[in-house]
Design an enzyme around this catalytic site. Structure first.
Site, short mmCIF file in Angstrom:
data_model
loop_
_atom_site.label_atom_id
_atom_site.label_comp_id
_atom_site.label_asym_id
_atom_site.label_seq_id
_atom_site.Cartn_x
_atom_site.Cartn_y
_atom_site.Cartn_z
N CYS A 11 3.82 3.92 5.28
CA CYS A 11 4.10 2.49 5.32
C CYS A 11 2.90 1.69 4.80
O CYS A 11 1.79 1.81 5.33
CB CYS A 11 4.43 2.09 6.76
SG CYS A 11 4.56 0.31 7.03
N GLY A 12 3.12 0.87 3.77
CA GLY A 12 2.04 0.07 3.21
C GLY A 12 1.46 -0.91 4.21
O GLY A 12 0.24 -1.12 4.26
#
Length: 137
Positions: A11-12
């Site tokens: 997840c960024g």
């Protein structure tokens, strides 16, 4: 208390949050919650510390949210927690816990509110620049 992050490396937002923590001078305890989910008691405790409704912690995108019918507003908090325990991917992330508080860090800059020495500015992976309220424009 050390800084703890419930993290998903895919997840960024979670990666940006982790980097802001590290740039603040902290090396957090990183819990990859998909590999090591919190216990039911711990999850309920985190929700309480964040002061958010249980439903607000549910992640919809890329999860079995719709298939499980979790948009049903008659479901109780206990039923929602049951779903998150059965499918940890439903737990939104990242969750960060520090001496100054516990937050669901969406957006990632929400972490700056609970760090002892937050960075003045940070450039996210997508190029967006985040400045703390005290940083010069």
């Amino acid at each position: 208390m050390a800084v703890t992050i419930y993290h998903n490396p895919a997840c960024g937002t979670s990666r940006n949050t982790l980097e802001m923590i590290r740039l603040s001078g902290e090396e957090p305890l990183v819990i990859e919650y998909l590999k090591t989910p919190p216990s039911r008691e711990r999850l309920v405790e985190l929700i309480g510390k964040m002061g958010i409704p249980t439903r607000e912690l549910l992640r919809k995108k890329g999860t079995p949210y719709e298939e499980l019918g979790l948009d049903d507003n008659t479901l109780t908090d206990e039923q929602l927690v049951d779903a998150m325990m059965a499918h940890p991917i439903l737990i939104n992330r990242p969750i960060v816990e520090t001496d100054k508080g516990t937050r669901l860090c969406r957006p990632s800059e929400a972490v700056l509110e609970i760090l002892e020495n937050p960075v003045d500015s940070y450039t996210k992976e997508d190029g967006e620049v985040v400045k703390t309220s005290g940083a010069a424009e």
